[in-house]
Motif scaffolding. Sequence first.
Motif, PDB file in Angstrom:
ATOM      1  N   TYR A   1      52.746   1.478 -10.842  1.00 38.16           N
ATOM      2  CA  TYR A   1      51.454   2.170 -10.823  1.00 38.16           C
ATOM      3  C   TYR A   1      51.138   2.688  -9.422  1.00 38.16           C
TER       4      TYR A   1
ATOM      5  N   ASN B   1      51.201   4.529 -21.262  1.00 39.84           N
ATOM      6  CA  ASN B   1      50.345   4.179 -22.391  1.00 39.84           C
ATOM      7  C   ASN B   1      51.136   3.470 -23.478  1.00 39.84           C
TER       8      ASN B   1
ATOM      9  N   PHE C   1      44.457   5.668 -22.853  1.00 41.62           N
ATOM     10  CA  PHE C   1      43.721   6.038 -21.649  1.00 41.62           C
ATOM     11  C   PHE C   1      44.263   7.350 -21.101  1.00 41.62           C
TER      12      PHE C   1
ATOM     13  N   ASP D   1      42.717   8.784 -18.571  1.00 41.73           N
ATOM     14  CA  ASP D   1      42.430   8.625 -17.152  1.00 41.73           C
ATOM     15  C   ASP D   1      43.349   7.555 -16.559  1.00 41.73           C
TER      16      ASP D   1
ATOM     17  N   ARG E   1      43.327   6.003 -13.691  1.00 38.69           N
ATOM     18  CA  ARG E   1      42.663   4.862 -13.044  1.00 38.69           C
ATOM     19  C   ARG E   1      42.218   3.823 -14.070  1.00 38.69           C
ATOM     20  N   LYS E   2      41.700   4.301 -15.199  1.00 37.78           N
ATOM     21  CA  LYS E   2      41.284   3.360 -16.246  1.00 37.78           C
ATOM     22  C   LYS E   2      42.494   2.668 -16.876  1.00 37.78           C
ATOM     23  N   LEU E   3      43.582   3.414 -17.041  1.00 40.41           N
ATOM     24  CA  LEU E   3      44.810   2.820 -17.558  1.00 40.41           C
ATOM     25  C   LEU E   3      45.315   1.742 -16.600  1.00 40.41           C
ATOM     26  N   HIS E   4      45.297   2.041 -15.309  1.00 37.67           N
ATOM     27  CA  HIS E   4      45.758   1.087 -14.297  1.00 37.67           C
ATOM     28  C   HIS E   4      44.881  -0.166 -14.299  1.00 37.67           C
ATOM     29  N   GLU E   5      43.588   0.022 -14.392  1.00 33.80           N
ATOM     30  CA  GLU E   5      42.667  -1.115 -14.436  1.00 33.80           C
ATOM     31  C   GLU E   5      42.948  -1.987 -15.661  1.00 33.80           C
ATOM     32  N   HIS E   6      43.169  -1.356 -16.799  1.00 35.29           N
ATOM     33  CA  HIS E   6      43.476  -2.104 -18.020  1.00 35.29           C
ATOM     34  C   HIS E   6      44.819  -2.819 -17.887  1.00 35.29           C
TER      35      HIS E   6
ATOM     36  N   TRP F   1      44.415  -5.960 -15.913  1.00 31.86           N
ATOM     37  CA  TRP F   1      43.771  -6.984 -16.742  1.00 31.86           C
ATOM     38  C   TRP F   1      44.779  -7.565 -17.734  1.00 31.86           C
TER      39      TRP F   1
END
Length: 177
Positions: free
Chosen positions: A22, A49, A89, A91, A93-98, A101
């Motif tokens: 990432y 994804n 995702f 986006d 950044r949102k994919l990376h955040e998920h 997690w």
Amino acid sequence: MSKTDLFRQMATYNQWINDSLYEASTRLDAGELARDRGAFFGSILGTLNHIVVGDTLWLKRFATHPSGTETLRAVSALPAPSSLDQILFEDFRKLHEHRRWLDGEIIRWADGLTEADVDQVLAYRNSKGKPFNKRLSYLILHFFNHQTHHRGQISTLLSQAGVDIGVTDLVALIPDE
């Protein structure tokens, strides 16, 4: 080394290599990440994804096993992906955040596995509804192997885009003895 020690090591490797992948991907803009490069899942973003889709499907199955009921509660609450090529995702950044997690959830789950757990059989249905009964240890091996397979594809796509992700080998995390 026990099977559970191996799975804990693989969970740690998974998190480490995903962080590297990432981070390397941030060197490309959103258009380049989404550009169809002729890969099985089209783009770097599509393949990232897909790994999340695959992880989610398998973790939701693992959550039905007694060893995952509690530790994978948050993952089991996620909606089931509708297809293997679903873009969860758009986006990055949102994919990376998920992803971060999800990797934490994988580590937490792997840390709680026992030898007795992984020797049990898991009854599940694949994405087409076909039933299977397979030993959990083999399914966990498949889970980690699937991630590695597709990360290799992303590594190639990044390399073709001029981005070097650095060391990717598991041996980098194996301690000297």
